[in-house]
Write a protein that holds these residues in place. Structure first.
Motif, short mmCIF file in Angstrom:
data_model
loop_
_atom_site.label_atom_id
_atom_site.label_comp_id
_atom_site.label_asym_id
_atom_site.label_seq_id
_atom_site.Cartn_x
_atom_site.Cartn_y
_atom_site.Cartn_z
N GLU A 169 51.52 -66.91 8.66
CA GLU A 169 50.23 -66.28 8.92
C GLU A 169 49.19 -67.32 9.35
O GLU A 169 48.91 -68.27 8.60
CB GLU A 169 49.73 -65.56 7.66
CG GLU A 169 48.37 -64.93 7.78
CD GLU A 169 48.30 -63.91 8.91
OE1 GLU A 169 47.40 -64.07 9.77
OE2 GLU A 169 49.15 -63.00 8.94
N PRO A 170 48.63 -67.19 10.56
CA PRO A 170 47.61 -68.17 10.98
C PRO A 170 46.30 -68.05 10.19
O PRO A 170 45.58 -69.04 10.06
CB PRO A 170 47.39 -67.84 12.46
CG PRO A 170 47.82 -66.41 12.60
CD PRO A 170 48.91 -66.21 11.60
N LEU A 179 49.08 -65.10 17.66
CA LEU A 179 50.14 -65.17 16.65
C LEU A 179 50.07 -64.02 15.66
O LEU A 179 50.83 -63.99 14.69
CB LEU A 179 50.05 -66.50 15.90
CG LEU A 179 50.26 -67.77 16.73
CD1 LEU A 179 50.13 -69.00 15.85
CD2 LEU A 179 51.60 -67.75 17.43
N ASP A 180 49.16 -63.09 15.87
CA ASP A 180 49.05 -61.93 14.98
C ASP A 180 50.33 -61.10 15.03
O ASP A 180 51.14 -61.20 15.98
CB ASP A 180 47.85 -61.08 15.40
CG ASP A 180 47.55 -60.01 14.37
OD1 ASP A 180 47.81 -58.83 14.68
OD2 ASP A 180 47.05 -60.34 13.27
N THR A 181 50.54 -60.27 14.02
CA THR A 181 51.74 -59.44 13.94
C THR A 181 51.92 -58.58 15.19
O THR A 181 53.04 -58.38 15.68
CB THR A 181 51.69 -58.54 12.69
OG1 THR A 181 51.54 -59.36 11.53
CG2 THR A 181 52.97 -57.72 12.57
N GLY A 235 56.81 -56.46 9.58
CA GLY A 235 56.15 -57.59 8.92
C GLY A 235 56.03 -58.74 9.89
O GLY A 235 56.54 -58.70 11.01
N SER A 236 55.36 -59.79 9.45
CA SER A 236 55.14 -60.94 10.31
C SER A 236 56.40 -61.79 10.40
O SER A 236 57.06 -62.06 9.39
CB SER A 236 53.98 -61.79 9.78
OG SER A 236 53.79 -62.92 10.59
N GLY A 258 47.36 -72.37 8.11
CA GLY A 258 47.07 -72.11 9.51
C GLY A 258 45.83 -72.84 9.98
O GLY A 258 45.79 -73.40 11.09
N ALA A 259 44.79 -72.88 9.13
CA ALA A 259 43.56 -73.59 9.49
C ALA A 259 43.81 -75.09 9.63
O ALA A 259 43.27 -75.73 10.54
CB ALA A 259 42.48 -73.33 8.44
N VAL A 260 44.63 -75.66 8.76
CA VAL A 260 44.95 -77.09 8.83
C VAL A 260 45.61 -77.41 10.16
O VAL A 260 45.23 -78.36 10.87
CB VAL A 260 45.85 -77.50 7.65
CG1 VAL A 260 46.43 -78.90 7.88
CG2 VAL A 260 45.06 -77.48 6.35
N VAL A 261 46.61 -76.62 10.54
CA VAL A 261 47.35 -76.90 11.78
C VAL A 261 46.45 -76.69 12.99
O VAL A 261 46.40 -77.54 13.91
CB VAL A 261 48.60 -76.00 11.86
CG1 VAL A 261 49.29 -76.18 13.20
CG2 VAL A 261 49.57 -76.32 10.72
#
Length: 592
Positions: A178-179, A152-154, A173-174, A184-187
Motif C-alpha cells: 500500500e503506497p 499504484l492504487d488497487t 485486494g491489493s 510508502g511515504a519513505v520510498v
C-alpha cells in the motif's frame, strides 16, 4: 618597519580592533593603516554602522517569528498541553522519527551508491547518468506522492495490468504494498530527495586525492578497504550536509504526508490549528518541531566536527575513473537508471499523459492563468527581496570582517531550517502587531482604521518566503565572495573608493554567476513551497502549488496535471544549472 606593522595590524584585527580612525582626511584610511606611515599605536577603522544594522535586522527577521511562536505556546491553555502530550505528540513524534530515519537510510543508499558509480567509475552511459540522476529534484514531493498513490492504487493502472497478466477478473485486494502508508511515504519521498545526497557525495568523490589512494595501494590495500577507510570517511561531512537538507525538506513536507496518511508533527500542527481551531496547541506542537530541527542541526555539525579535509599541496592530482566493462558496466547503468526512472521518468510521463489525454492544453481552466500570474508575482517579489537582503548581508559581513558579523549572518540563514508550517504560525503575531501599529497611526491622523495590511495579504506570503529561503542567497553569496581575494577590497579602498562603490564595481560583477544561480533556485523553491503558502495566502488567491493541492484533496489530482507539469518544467532550470556546476568539478584526467 613594514613587517612589524603588518604583524601588528593582523594582531589588532584578530583582537576585534579597527584600524585607521586617526588617519588624516587627505589620506585614505586603508593606505594609512597598511602603509609605512602606520603609527605604533594602531587605532580603529570605522564601525560601519549601516552594515551592522543590516546584519542585525536580518537576524531579527528570523528570530522574531520564533520568539512569537514561543510566546503563543507559553500563553496557551495549561490544560491543553497534557492532552497533546498524552494523545497527539507520542504518535506524531514516533511517526516523524520513523519517517526521517527511513528516508535517511534510503537516500543514503541511493545517493552514495549512484555518486560512487558516476564519480569513481566509467561505464557505458555514465555521461548521460550524470545529467539524469539529479533530475528528481525538479519534482515537489507532494506531486510524486499524488502520482504514485493514484497509479499504484488497487483500481489503478499498474494493478489493473497485473490482474490482466495473472488472469484475475475481479479485484480481491491489493496486489502491491500500500503506497498510502509509512513505508510508502519513505520510498516515494526518498526517490525525490536522494539527489541532495548524490550531488554532495559526487563532489566529494570527484575530489579524491590520488596521493592517498596510491599510498594505500602501495601497502597492498584492496579497493574495498580503501573505500571503507579513506574515501568514505573523508566524504562524511558531505554526507552529513546532504542528509541535513534531506531531513529538513522531509520535516517541512505536508502535501505528501497528508495524502499518504502519515501523521507527522507538521501535519499535527496543520490540523490542530485549522481543523481544531487551537492556535496555542499548534504553537506548542511547533515548539516540539523546533527542538527536532535544533537536534538535526546539532547532529549535522557534530558529524563534521574536527573533520577538515584538505588535499595535498604537493600533489593535487585527483584519481582517475576506473572503467567498468561487460556485465559490470551494464549493472552500473541499471543501478543508476532505476532511481532516475522511478523518481523522474515515471511521474513526468504520468503528468504528460494526463495533460495530453484530458486535453488540458486546449481546454484548460481559465482561472489557471490568474493562478500562474499570482505564483510568478509572489515568487518574483520574494526572489528580488531575498537576493537583495542575502547578498547585502554577505557584503556587509565581508566589509566588517568580524566573527560577530559572521554569527549574525549565520543566524539570518537559520530560516531554511524552520518548516513552513512553523514559520507561518510564528509570523501571525508579528504581522498582526505591525498592522495594529499602522492602524493606530492612521486612525489618529484620519479617524479611520487601516485594516489588515500585512496579515492575510500577499505581503505575508512574500515575507515567509524571504525568511525561509534567505539562506540560499547568503550561501551563494558567501561561496562566491570567498573566492575573491580581500586584497581587491583593500586596493580599492587605498585609492579612496567607498564600500558602496567597491560593491558595485568589484563584487557584483564578479559574483554575477552566483547571483543568477541563487535567483533561479529561490524562484523555484518559492514555486514549490506549499505549507507556508497554504496558511498565509490571501482569500481567493491560489498559487500553482496550492492549486494542485486543492485538486488532490478533492481526489481529482489528474485535473491539476498541467499546473503540476508547469512546476516541474520550471524546476528543471536550476537543477540543470546545479548539474553543470557539479560537472565542472569532474576531473579530465584520462582513464586508468
Amino acid at each position: 618597519m613594514p613587517g612589524r606593522d603588518g604583524a601588528a595590524l593582523h594582531e589588532a584585527e584578530h583582537d576585534g580592533g579597527e584600524i585607521g580612525a586617526d588617519a588624516p582626511d587627505h589620506v585614505p584610511r586603508t593606505a594609512w593603516a597598511h602603509g609605512s606611515i602606520v603609527p605604533r599605536r594602531l587605532l580603529r577603522l570605522p564601525r560601519h554602522p549601516l552594515a551592522w544594522a543590516l546584519l542585525a535586522a536580518l537576524a531579527a527577521l528570523v528570530a522574531t517569528p520564533l520568539a512569537s511562536l514561543l510566546a503563543i505556546a507559553l500563553r496557551g491553555d495549561p490544560e491543553l498541553w497534557p492532552h497533546l502530550a498524552a494523545y497527539v505528540l507520542p504518535d506524531a513524534i514516533v511517526t516523524t522519527a520513523l519517517l526521517l530515519a527511513g528516508i535517511a537510510v534510503l537516500t543514503s543508499l541511493i545517493g552514495v551508491g549512484t555518486a560512487w558509480l558516476v564519480a569513481v567509475h566509467d561505464f557505458p552511459g555514465r555521461s548521460l547518468m550524470t545529467w539524469l540522476l539529479p533530475l528528481p529534484l525538479a519534482f515537489p514531493t507532494y506531486i510524486v506522492a499524488y502520482v504514485y498513490a493514484d497509479t499504484l492504487d488497487t483500481l489503478g493502472p499498474v494493478q489493473g495490468a497485473l490482474r490482466w497478466l495473472l488472469g484475475i477478473a475481479v479485484p480481491a485486494g491489493s496486489l502491491l504494498p500500500e503506497p498510502r502508508s509509512l513505508g510508502g511515504a519513505v520510498v516515494i519521498m526518498s526517490l525525490v530527495l536522494y539527489p541532495y545526497v548524490h550531488l554532495a557525495m559526487r563532489a566529494s568523490f570527484q575530489g579524491r586525492s590520488a596521493v592517498l589512494i596510491e599510498a594505500a595501494r602501495l601497502f597492498g590495500a584492496s579497493p574495498w578497504r580503501i573505500a571503507r577507510t579513506i574515501t568514505l570517511p573523508m566524504a562524511r561531512p558531505a554526507l552529513a550536509a546532504g542528509l541535513a537538507l534531506v531531513l529538513m525538506e522531509s520535516l517541512n513536507d505536508i502535501g505528501a504526508t497528508e495524502y499518504l496518511g502519515v501523521r507527522t508533527l507538521t501535519l499535527a500542527v496543520f490540523t490542530t490549528w485549522l481543523n481544531r481551531g487551537s492556535l496555542a496547541g499548534a504553537a506548542q506542537i511547533a515548539v516540539v518541531m523546533l527542538i527536532a530541527v535544533a537536534a538535526l542541526i546539532a547532529l549535522e555539525r557534530h558529524a563534521r566536527r574536527h573533520r577538515v579535509v584538505a588535499a595535498s599541496s604537493a600533489d593535487a592530482r585527483t584519481c582517475r575513473r576506473v572503467p567498468l566493462t561487460g556485465a559490470a558496466g551494464i549493472l552500473a547503468l541499471l543501478a543508476c537508471l532505476v532511481p532516475v526512472g522511478l523518481g523522474f521518468a515515471v511521474p513526468f510521463g504520468f503528468l504528460l499523459r494526463e495533460v495530453l489525454t484530458r486535453g488540458l492544453l486546449v481546454g484548460f481552466d481559465p482561472d489557471l492563468v490568474r493562478h500562474i500570474g499570482s505564483t510568478v508575482m509572489l515568487a518574483g517579489a520574494a526572489t528580488v527581496l531575498v537576493l537583495g537582503l542575502g547578498f547585502g548581508g554577505a557584503f556587509a559581513a565581508r566589509l566588517i570582517r568580524r566573527r560577530r558579523a559572521g554569527a549574525l549572518l549565520g543566524a539570518a540563514g537559520l530560516g531554511y531550517a524552520v518548516p513552513g508550517t512553523v514559520l507561518a504560525l510564528g509570523l501571525l503575531g508579528p504581522l498582526v502587531a505591525v498592522d495594529e501599529a499602522i492602524g493606530g497611526v492612521v486612525r489618529a491622523v484620519t479617524g479611520h482604521g487601516a485594516g489588515l495590511l500585512l496579515a492575510g495579504s500577499a505581503a505575508a506570503v512574500v515575507i515567509a518566503y524571504t525568511i525561509r529561503f534567505l539562506a540560499i542567497a547568503t550561501g551563494f553569496a558567501q561561496a562566491a565572495l570567498t573566492r575573491l581575494p580581500v586584497d581587491l577590497d583593500d586596493a580599492a579602498a587605498s585609492v579612496g573608493a567607498r564600500p558602496r562603490r567597491v560593491v558595485a564595481a568589484v563584487h557584483l560583477p564578479l559574483t554575477r554567476p552566483a547571483l543568477v544561480g541563487a535567483a533561479l533556485l529561490v524562484f523555484v523553491d518559492c514555486l514549490k513551497e506549499l505549507p507556508a503558502t497554504l496558511l498565509l495566502r490571501p482569500l481567493n488567491t491560489e498559487t500553482l502549488a496550492t492549486y494542485v493541492y486543492q485538486f488532490a484533496t478533492r481526489g481529482s489530482f489528474e485535473e491539476g496535471a498541467l499546473a503540476a507539469l508547469l512546476i516541474v518544467l520550471v524546476g528543471l532550470v536550476p537543477v540543470i544549472r546545479m548539474v553543470r556546476l557539479a560537472d565542472d568539478l569532474d576531473p579530465d584526467a584520462p582513464l586508468a
